[in-house]
Scaffold this motif. Structure first.
Motif, PDB file in Angstrom:
ATOM      1  N   ARG A 156       3.526   0.078   4.743  1.00 48.76           N
ATOM      2  CA  ARG A 156       2.081  -0.278   4.822  1.00 48.76           C
ATOM      3  C   ARG A 156       1.652  -1.591   3.718  1.00 48.76           C
ATOM      4  O   ARG A 156       2.034  -1.458   2.735  1.00 48.76           O
ATOM      5  N   ASP A 204       0.826  -1.149  -0.198  1.00 52.95           N
ATOM      6  CA  ASP A 204       0.011  -0.134  -0.127  1.00 52.95           C
ATOM      7  C   ASP A 204       0.892   1.184  -0.204  1.00 52.95           C
ATOM      8  O   ASP A 204       1.385   1.791   1.016  1.00 52.95           O
ATOM      9  N   THR A 255      -0.001  -3.573  13.719  1.00 54.32           N
ATOM     10  CA  THR A 255      -1.568  -3.678  13.313  1.00 54.32           C
ATOM     11  C   THR A 255      -1.628  -2.052  13.117  1.00 54.32           C
ATOM     12  O   THR A 255      -1.727  -1.270  14.031  1.00 54.32           O
ATOM     13  N   SER A 259      -7.694  -3.755   8.369  1.00 51.99           N
ATOM     14  CA  SER A 259      -7.247  -4.159   6.965  1.00 51.99           C
ATOM     15  C   SER A 259      -5.635  -3.846   6.661  1.00 51.99           C
ATOM     16  O   SER A 259      -5.244  -4.248   5.610  1.00 51.99           O
ATOM     17  N   HIS A 260      -5.188  -3.171   7.603  1.00 55.75           N
ATOM     18  CA  HIS A 260      -3.696  -2.572   7.122  1.00 55.75           C
ATOM     19  C   HIS A 260      -2.658  -2.919   8.307  1.00 55.75           C
ATOM     20  O   HIS A 260      -2.892  -2.959   9.488  1.00 55.75           O
ATOM     21  N   ASP A 272      -0.188   7.503  10.780  1.00 55.00           N
ATOM     22  CA  ASP A 272      -0.099   5.989  10.630  1.00 55.00           C
ATOM     23  C   ASP A 272       0.988   5.525   9.969  1.00 55.00           C
ATOM     24  O   ASP A 272       0.779   4.719   9.020  1.00 55.00           O
ATOM     25  N   VAL A 319      -1.730  -3.856   2.764  1.00 60.14           N
ATOM     26  CA  VAL A 319      -3.075  -4.155   2.776  1.00 60.14           C
ATOM     27  C   VAL A 319      -3.631  -5.376   2.807  1.00 60.14           C
ATOM     28  O   VAL A 319      -3.046  -6.073   1.769  1.00 60.14           O
TER      29      VAL A 319
END
Length: 356
Positions: free
Chosen positions: A352, A30, A333, A337-338, A74, A354
């Motif tokens: 990252r 990602d 985490t 979903s990532h 993030d 996904v």
């Protein structure tokens, strides 16, 4: 009286109830990898203010520095935030944990060497911060050891009973190492006696442990680690796991996670995370290069859990996250979903991933 069709339906019903059919989520990169500001052995955690705090080991003129970085997006960008400690010797393997009261802990290996570079003492040290990782003070030393047998790679989590659990590795001989756990009920100031979670009764180098929760109908923990089981003191290394159904009090069900393809190739330095109910395991492997000069030639990869049943996990969908040379991958985490994979590839990077 049941018909033949309904009779066979009754026979099959228990099988359908107790058999799990599943496929691993499909992982993909990602965006691009992001620098965490240099250094090696990157790890990170989420704070109560929703920012991320990362730790790496950086180097300056023969001095090792346990360095703190922070992200408010993030993991898309990182900024310098502070340092835990610095010194000459072998200071490395930082791991962060925030306590419910907001205080931060950083555990790390803290070994001393003499002028000739020989180890003189091994330590696992814990420091504490009350300002979200900007400044740090010494808190405790859960264990010290004398040469030749070292202590390595601490990992911390908070158990269901509120105690801190610290996992790390203790060398017993050049070809033998165990993974251990200790518990603290007072915020890391004092620690219980150690107990072995893997490696007891076998000659193998079990090490670099990582732990995550999962549920296969029962709440469990899984601990992943590298091991030389079945090989020699120098490998080849493979990834195995043990599980606990009592929140880390006891462990068993030793099982395979990943073995490198090819002949005498290695897989090591694993970590594990729960991402929306899926387990993700990271590791480094030299299977694509076959250099047989471990750890040279390693790439960072992940796999995703395919099935979970009675404490056993199967894995699928291997993905290369960091190409050669990528060392010491860690996981955190991001959301359901990532997941963020961190590794050293010419400096600490975060990438990252996904899951779909």
């Amino acid at each position: 009286m049941p018909t033949i069709k309904s009779f066979f339906t009754l026979l099959l019903l228990p099988l359908l109830l107790f058999t799990t059919f599943a496929h691993a989520a499909s992982p993909s990169l990602d965006g691009a990898a992001v620098s965490m500001g240099g250094g090696t052995y990157p790890r990170a955690t989420r704070l109560s203010d929703n920012s991320l705090l990362g730790v790496t080991t950086t180097f300056s003129s023969g001095t090792n520095i346990i360095t703190i970085v922070r992200s408010t997006d993030d993991g898309l960008t990182w900024t310098p935030h502070g340092e835990v400690t610095r010194g000459v010797g072998d200071i490395d393997n930082g791991f962060l944990l925030q306590l419910p009261n907001g205080r931060m802990l950083c555990a790390f290996r803290n070994h001393s060497k003499d002028a000739a570079g020989a180890y003189t003492i091994y330590r696992i040290t814990v420091c504490v911060s009350s300002d979200n990782g900007k400044t740090w003070a010494y808190l405790s030393t859960p264990e010290t050891a004398s040469p030749p047998n070292g202590l390595w790679e601490p990992f911390m989590r908070i158990g269901n009973d509120g105690r801190i659990q610290m996992y790390y590795s203790r060398e017993l001989a050049s070809d033998d190492q165990d993974n251990l756990v200790r518990f603290s009920s007072d915020g890391g100031a004092n620690w219980s006696a150690s107990s072995v979670i893997s490696g007891s009764g076998i000659t193998s180098r079990d090490g670099m442990v990582g732990v995550a929760k999962f549920n296969d109908g029962t709440d469990r923990l899984i601990a992943v680690f590298e091991t030389t089981e079945g090989g020699s003191a120098t490998g080849p290394f493979k990834i195995k796991a043990v599980t606990s159904s009592d929140d880390g009090a006891s462990w068993g069900n030793r099982q395979a996670v990943f073995e490198a393809t090819g002949s005498n190739n290695n897989a090591g330095a694993p970590q594990v995370a729960n991402v929306g109910g899926n387990l993700v395991v990271s590791f480094m492997t030299d299977e694509d290069t076959g250099l047989h000069q471990w750890v040279s030639g390693a790439a960072a990869k992940i796999m995703v859990s395919a099935t979970m049943a009675e404490g056993s996990v199967t894995w699928e969908n291997k993905l290369t996250v960091g190409g050669v040379q990528s060392n010491w991958p860690g996981l955190m985490t991001i959301d359901n979903s990532h997941v963020m994979v961190m590794y050293d590839n010419g400096g600490a990077k975060s990438q990252r991933v996904v899951l779909k």
